[in-house]
Enzyme design. Structure first.
Site, PDB file in Angstrom:
ATOM      1  N   GLY A  77     -44.698   9.842  -0.295  1.00 45.14           N
ATOM      2  CA  GLY A  77     -44.843   8.437   0.120  1.00 45.14           C
ATOM      3  C   GLY A  77     -46.079   8.223   0.973  1.00 45.14           C
ATOM      4  O   GLY A  77     -46.927   7.375   0.660  1.00 45.14           O
ATOM      5  N   LYS A  78     -46.203   9.016   2.030  1.00 40.30           N
ATOM      6  CA  LYS A  78     -47.340   8.788   2.930  1.00 40.30           C
ATOM      7  C   LYS A  78     -48.629   9.309   2.304  1.00 40.30           C
ATOM      8  O   LYS A  78     -49.701   8.763   2.528  1.00 40.30           O
ATOM      9  CB  LYS A  78     -47.071   9.426   4.282  1.00 40.30           C
ATOM     10  CG  LYS A  78     -45.686   9.011   4.759  1.00 40.30           C
ATOM     11  CD  LYS A  78     -45.492   8.829   6.147  1.00 40.30           C
ATOM     12  CE  LYS A  78     -44.089   8.356   6.481  1.00 40.30           C
ATOM     13  NZ  LYS A  78     -42.953   8.873   5.690  1.00 40.30           N
ATOM     14  N   ARG A 120     -39.625  20.726  -4.000  1.00 43.20           N
ATOM     15  CA  ARG A 120     -40.163  19.473  -3.468  1.00 43.20           C
ATOM     16  C   ARG A 120     -41.682  19.410  -3.663  1.00 43.20           C
ATOM     17  O   ARG A 120     -42.242  18.344  -3.885  1.00 43.20           O
ATOM     18  CB  ARG A 120     -39.791  19.312  -1.991  1.00 43.20           C
ATOM     19  CG  ARG A 120     -38.298  19.084  -1.790  1.00 43.20           C
ATOM     20  CD  ARG A 120     -37.917  18.949  -0.322  1.00 43.20           C
ATOM     21  NE  ARG A 120     -38.526  17.813   0.342  1.00 43.20           N
ATOM     22  CZ  ARG A 120     -38.073  16.557   0.317  1.00 43.20           C
ATOM     23  NH1 ARG A 120     -36.987  16.283  -0.359  1.00 43.20           N
ATOM     24  NH2 ARG A 120     -38.699  15.602   0.961  1.00 43.20           N
ATOM     25  N   CYS A 151     -38.305   9.766  11.147  1.00 40.57           N
ATOM     26  CA  CYS A 151     -37.473   8.593  10.840  1.00 40.57           C
ATOM     27  C   CYS A 151     -36.167   8.720  11.622  1.00 40.57           C
ATOM     28  O   CYS A 151     -35.100   8.410  11.125  1.00 40.57           O
ATOM     29  CB  CYS A 151     -37.252   8.432   9.342  1.00 40.57           C
ATOM     30  SG  CYS A 151     -36.630   9.896   8.541  1.00 40.57           S
TER      31      CYS A 151
HETATM   32  N1  SAM Z   1     -44.013  12.631   4.250  1.00 37.80           N
HETATM   33  C1  SAM Z   1     -43.008  12.551   3.218  1.00 37.80           C
HETATM   34  C2  SAM Z   1     -43.128  11.207   2.522  1.00 37.80           C
HETATM   35  O1  SAM Z   1     -43.618  10.267   3.115  1.00 37.80           O
HETATM   36  O2  SAM Z   1     -42.742  11.123   1.346  1.00 37.80           O
HETATM   37  C3  SAM Z   1     -41.614  12.799   3.759  1.00 37.80           C
HETATM   38  C4  SAM Z   1     -41.513  14.094   4.494  1.00 37.80           C
HETATM   39  S1  SAM Z   1     -39.906  14.504   5.021  1.00 37.80           S
HETATM   40  C5  SAM Z   1     -39.674  13.488   6.362  1.00 37.80           C
HETATM   41  C6  SAM Z   1     -40.199  16.067   5.747  1.00 37.80           C
HETATM   42  C7  SAM Z   1     -40.640  17.172   4.818  1.00 37.80           C
HETATM   43  O3  SAM Z   1     -40.752  18.377   5.575  1.00 37.80           O
HETATM   44  C8  SAM Z   1     -39.685  17.467   3.677  1.00 37.80           C
HETATM   45  O4  SAM Z   1     -40.339  17.376   2.455  1.00 37.80           O
HETATM   46  C9  SAM Z   1     -39.228  18.892   3.925  1.00 37.80           C
HETATM   47  O5  SAM Z   1     -39.088  19.644   2.757  1.00 37.80           O
HETATM   48  C10 SAM Z   1     -40.339  19.465   4.780  1.00 37.80           C
HETATM   49  N2  SAM Z   1     -39.890  20.581   5.637  1.00 37.80           N
HETATM   50  C11 SAM Z   1     -38.627  20.993   5.872  1.00 37.80           C
HETATM   51  N3  SAM Z   1     -38.636  22.062   6.696  1.00 37.80           N
HETATM   52  C12 SAM Z   1     -39.899  22.327   6.973  1.00 37.80           C
HETATM   53  C13 SAM Z   1     -40.549  23.314   7.757  1.00 37.80           C
HETATM   54  N4  SAM Z   1     -39.854  24.236   8.423  1.00 37.80           N
HETATM   55  N5  SAM Z   1     -41.892  23.285   7.820  1.00 37.80           N
HETATM   56  C14 SAM Z   1     -42.598  22.348   7.167  1.00 37.80           C
HETATM   57  N6  SAM Z   1     -42.038  21.387   6.413  1.00 37.80           N
HETATM   58  C15 SAM Z   1     -40.715  21.373   6.319  1.00 37.80           C
END
Ligand code: SAM
Length: 464
Positions: A123-124, A147, A240
């Site tokens: 998204g971002k 993902r 969020c």
């Molecule tokens: N920025 C994205 C968007 O706007 O579509 C949404 C991101 S979401 C809030 C957070 C992301 O961090 C997820 O895709 C998740 O898989 C990833 N994530 C989870 N654990 C993580 C880690 N330990 N280090 C880095 N990224 C991680």
């Protein structure tokens, strides 16, 4: 609406400790409850490079020039324009990242390298991509393999050669790409309390323990990746979540552990975004509350890095490649793209890079796992070329190529990977287009057509 969900919100509002709504005055609690009973607004963001004529005039998202609210939620899977990358379905509050980006980009000189560290599903990243200037580059990273695959698809659909995708953990990024990025967005994994009304079941996963775990993970992600930012670079931190432990307390932690200066982002008061200040260091942050504006819960804060190095000459070069002879692609590719590109053959696939980005590719290709870089053109087989799906969706594809305009029904059949328009006496490679936008490649022969949509891209839904 599930009564238990509303009951749970009411119970959480009463918590004495670790209350995610602790930053909100209790006089607002009735408004909080009311907002959680309402349906969430549906919003999309248009791709400025893939324009089409919308069927009606939509209400604009105030803080994003490409964002619009829809009167109702359509079945996006059954809209060929979605598959063409004409728009991205994005929650409105998070589109504020674009406004933040515009503000800090205006303070940067020369081309910038932007990192979106936790980027899936994109998204971002698709928003930032739309704001890049010609020589800028966006590197979107996602640590989780599945993902990261979805992120690649969404970035391919968006169509830009200056958007790359990596799949690495933040520690690898910090260690391998030191002093590389001018802007780094950390849209951290969080408890997601701001999205409860979109995903009511998610409230069951909320617990004090989860808040603590998320805060620790957020700190680790920032600490591990901080080195990737250049001196004077901007760290944009977002969640969020409503929890102060994940928002203001994290801002205090950033200010205490790194040599940074909090940055203030201007915006008009009528947007109803709520400013907050971290308790120890008064770092400014911005809250989006669904009971104050048309969007979900979102938090964002910006910091400027004071340490590190700024000069790209300090960056360690990657391992030197033995063959430096530039790859010369078959002349057939000239009909597909024009302009000046640097070509490279990687595992039988031909890639085109904007020449000024190729050095960066050389610099990082042996250090991190790259899933998408430049523009994948496709393969050469003897005298023929097989153009890639990425090329069909690319904004760099020549507009004068043979194309087959499909109706909505035909476009959906194409997206199900079925043959279409087999009776039109066509021959050879054509893009299959819907309302002027390519959906993929077809190769036509007398009486038949081979649909080159990649298998894993096909619509699996019953299209009725
Ligand atoms: N920025 C994205 C968007 O706007 O579509 C949404 C991101 S979401 C809030 C957070 C992301 O961090 C997820 O895709 C998740 O898989 C990833 N994530 C989870 N654990 C993580 C880690 N330990 N280090 C880095 N990224 C991680």
């Amino acid at each position: 609406m599930e009564q238990t969900y509303i009951d749970t919100i009411a119970a959480i509002l009463q918590l004495q400790e670790h209350n995610p709504f602790a930053g909100i005055d209790s006089s607002e609690y009735p408004a909080v409850m009311a907002a959680h009973r309402e349906a969430y607004p549906v919003s999309i963001r248009l791709n400025p490079y893939k324009t089409f004529q919308p069927e009606q005039a939509y209400e604009r998202v105030p803080w994003c020039r490409y964002g619009y609210y829809l009167p109702e939620r359509p079945v996006f899977t059954l809209d060929p324009l979605f598959h063409a990358g004409a728009y991205y379905v994005q929650e409105a509050s998070s589109m504020f990242v674009g406004h933040v980006y515009d503000c800090i980009r205006a303070a940067c000189t020369g081309p910038v390298k932007v990192l979106d560290l936790c980027a899936a599903p994109g998204g971002k990243s698709t928003l930032l991509a739309s704001l890049l200037e010609d020589d800028d580059i966006l590197v979107s990273n996602e640590v989780i393999q599945g993902r990261a695959g979805i992120l690649v698809e969404n970035m391919v659909r968006w169509g830009q050669a200056n958007t790359w995708v990596l799949q690495n953990d933040p520690e690898m990024i910090g260690k391998s790409l030191e002093n590389t990025f001018d802007i780094m967005l950390i849209d951290a994994p969080c408890t997601g309390s701001g999205l409860w009304r979109k995903d009511q079941a998610a409230i069951d996963e909320w617990s004090v323990q989860h808040v603590k775990l998320c805060a620790e993970r957020q700190k680790r992600i920032i600490a591990d990746s901080y080195a990737a930012l250049t001196k004077d670079g901007y760290l944009v931190y977002a969640t969020c979540s409503y929890s102060p432990e994940e928002d203001e307390a994290l801002c205090d932690w950033i200010t205490e552990h790194f040599d940074v200066t909090p940055v203030s982002i201007p915006f008009p008061p009528e947007w109803n975004i709520v400013k907050s200040y971290s308790s120890a260091h008064q770092a400014e942050g911005y809250h989006f509350y669904p009971w104050k504006l048309k969007g979900e819960g979102f938090f964002i804060a910006v910091f400027k890095k004071n340490d590190g190095t700024a000069s790209p000459t300090d960056r360690k070069p990657g391992k030197k490649r033995t063959s430096k002879k530039p790859f010369v692609p078959a002349p057939a590719w000239e009909q597909y793209i024009d302009g000046s590109w640097h070509y490279e053959l990687i595992r039988e696939e031909i890639y085109a890079f904007p020449p000024h980005h190729y050095d960066f590719f050389e610099q990082i290709r042996d250090k991190v796992y790259i899933r998408k870089a430049g523009l994948k053109l496709g393969q050469e087989t003897g005298r023929d070329v097989i153009p890639s799906h990425e090329l069909a969706l690319s904004i760099h594809l020549r507009k004068d190529l043979p194309a087959v305009a499909l109706t909505r029904e035909e476009a959906l059949l194409f997206l199900k990977k079925e043959p279409v328009a087999t009776d039109r006496g066509l021959k050879g490679w054509h893009t299959a287009t819907y309302r002027g936008l390519p959906l993929g490649w077809g190769k036509w022969m007398p009486g038949r057509m081979n649909n080159y949509l990649p298998k894993h891209w096909r619509i699996r839904m019953d299209i009725g």
